[in-house]
Design an enzyme around this catalytic site. Structure first.
Site, PDB file in Angstrom:
ATOM      1  N   LYS A 168       0.852  -1.203   0.000  1.00 58.60           N
ATOM      2  CA  LYS A 168       0.000   0.000   0.000  1.00 58.60           C
ATOM      3  C   LYS A 168       0.882   1.245   0.000  1.00 58.60           C
ATOM      4  O   LYS A 168       2.062   1.202   0.378  1.00 58.60           O
ATOM      5  CB  LYS A 168      -0.941   0.031   1.211  1.00 58.60           C
ATOM      6  N   ALA A 213       9.862   0.518   4.708  1.00 60.09           N
ATOM      7  CA  ALA A 213       9.669   1.471   3.620  1.00 60.09           C
ATOM      8  C   ALA A 213       8.350   2.221   3.727  1.00 60.09           C
ATOM      9  O   ALA A 213       8.090   3.142   2.959  1.00 60.09           O
ATOM     10  CB  ALA A 213       9.746   0.742   2.275  1.00 60.09           C
ATOM     11  N   GLY A 214       7.466   1.796   4.659  1.00 59.17           N
ATOM     12  CA  GLY A 214       6.156   2.444   4.769  1.00 59.17           C
ATOM     13  C   GLY A 214       5.175   1.917   3.736  1.00 59.17           C
ATOM     14  O   GLY A 214       4.166   2.545   3.439  1.00 59.17           O
ATOM     15  N   ASP A 237      -2.036  -1.709  10.843  1.00 62.07           N
ATOM     16  CA  ASP A 237      -2.279  -1.698   9.394  1.00 62.07           C
ATOM     17  C   ASP A 237      -2.893  -2.995   8.879  1.00 62.07           C
ATOM     18  O   ASP A 237      -3.340  -3.056   7.737  1.00 62.07           O
ATOM     19  CB  ASP A 237      -0.947  -1.533   8.641  1.00 62.07           C
TER      20      ASP A 237
END
Ligand code: C5P
Length: 284
Positions: free
Chosen positions: A8, A97-98, A134
């Protein structure tokens, strides 16, 4: 059985405050992208085994895949630790990396094992929440507004499909660190947020960006460079270190990716994935 675990980006990420449980109150818009890890799940006699191609990625109980498998095993009414199962992870989503790689792997494991062991929806959702803020998003996919810890989810209309240039610096950022830097950075919550001005998919604003850029100025330069290359939106994803730029045309995305690659950062081009495609592709 092979399952895909899609990454995402956060089209926007507003941090509204801190919570009593130590987490932060968020208002974020998640967007699935086509970049994915692949999990191969098969029967294998003996204790549960996890193998990972990438040596940088742990293949033990600290991996969320392992913890997701243990939860489904218990939810299926079995005793002890999971067994007679092997999962091989082909890791393509960069770590720290997010991009939600670990959380997506966990959700893919929950989905696949719930089907295999006939676990109902409620325990799957409870396990997702317990595994990370998440993880519930990855049971949904597409474009979704996330409130509270990012796990109170409201599916949104699909924005126009876009090409996504990911710029991946040669260092990672730990999520916990980024939120800690945010707390010390002392950014006053933007008053526009309370009026709800950016609940829709609008220009990318990421409140973690400034505190992360203060430690890693290169990230700020990448965002500016993506704007100069014609990105319609560019921002850090989640807690970084990845930066994304959106482009309506593939050739512009390819050109930007080529122009921005360097010795200290890799680039790749992928595309946004809407909820329907996510749910179809993630289930096969
Ligand atoms: O839930 P997860 O383990 O993925 O979160 C990692 C860390 O990120 C948390 O321990 C917390 O420090 C931070 N976080 C936060 N607020 C959120 C999500 C994550 O402070 N809404």
């Amino acid at each position: 059985m092979r399952v895909r675990a899609f990454a995402k980006i956060n089209l926007s990420l507003r941090v509204l405050g801190t919570r009593a449980d130590g987490y932060h109150e968020l208002r974020t818009v998640f967007q699935s992208i086509a970049l994915h890890d692949t999990l191969t799940i098969r029967a294998s006699r003996g204790p549960f085994r996890l193998t990972v191609g990438d040596p940088a990625c742990p293949a033990n109980e600290t991996n969320l895949i392992w913890r997701a498998a243990a939860r489904m095993w218990t939810a299926a009414g079995r005793r002890g630790a999971p067994r007679d199962l092997a999962i091989d992870l082909e890791k393509r989503i960069p770590m720290q990396a997010g991009l939600g790689g670990g959380s997506s792997d966990a959700a893919a494991t929950l989905r696949a094992l719930a089907r295999r062991w006939r676990v109902g929806e409620a325990p799957v959702r409870a396990a997702a929440r317990a595994l990370g803020a998440d993880v519930p998003y990855f049971l949904e996919g597409g474009t979704v507004l996330g409130l509270e810890r990012g796990d109170l989810l409201y599916p949104l209309f699909d924005p126009p499909a876009a090409w996504v240039v990911l710029v991946l610096p040669d260092f990672g950022v730990r999520t916990k660190d980024a939120f800690g830097w945010f707390d010390r950075f002392g950014v006053a919550a933007d008053p526009r947020v309370r009026r709800g001005a950016d609940t829709q998919v609008g220009p990318s604003i990421n409140d973690l960006e400034a505190p992360v850029v203060a430690r890693h100025p290169g990230i700020g330069r990448i965002i500016s460079a993506l704007h100069r290359q014609g990105a319609s939106q560019a921002a850090m994803s989640g807690s970084g270190s990845a930066v994304f730029g959106l482009f309506p045309l593939r050739r512009d995305a390819d050109r930007a990716a080529k122009g921005l690659a360097s010795a200290s950062r890799r680039t790749l081009v992928t595309k946004t994935l809407n909820r329907q495609n996510y749910q179809t592709l993630a289930a096969t």
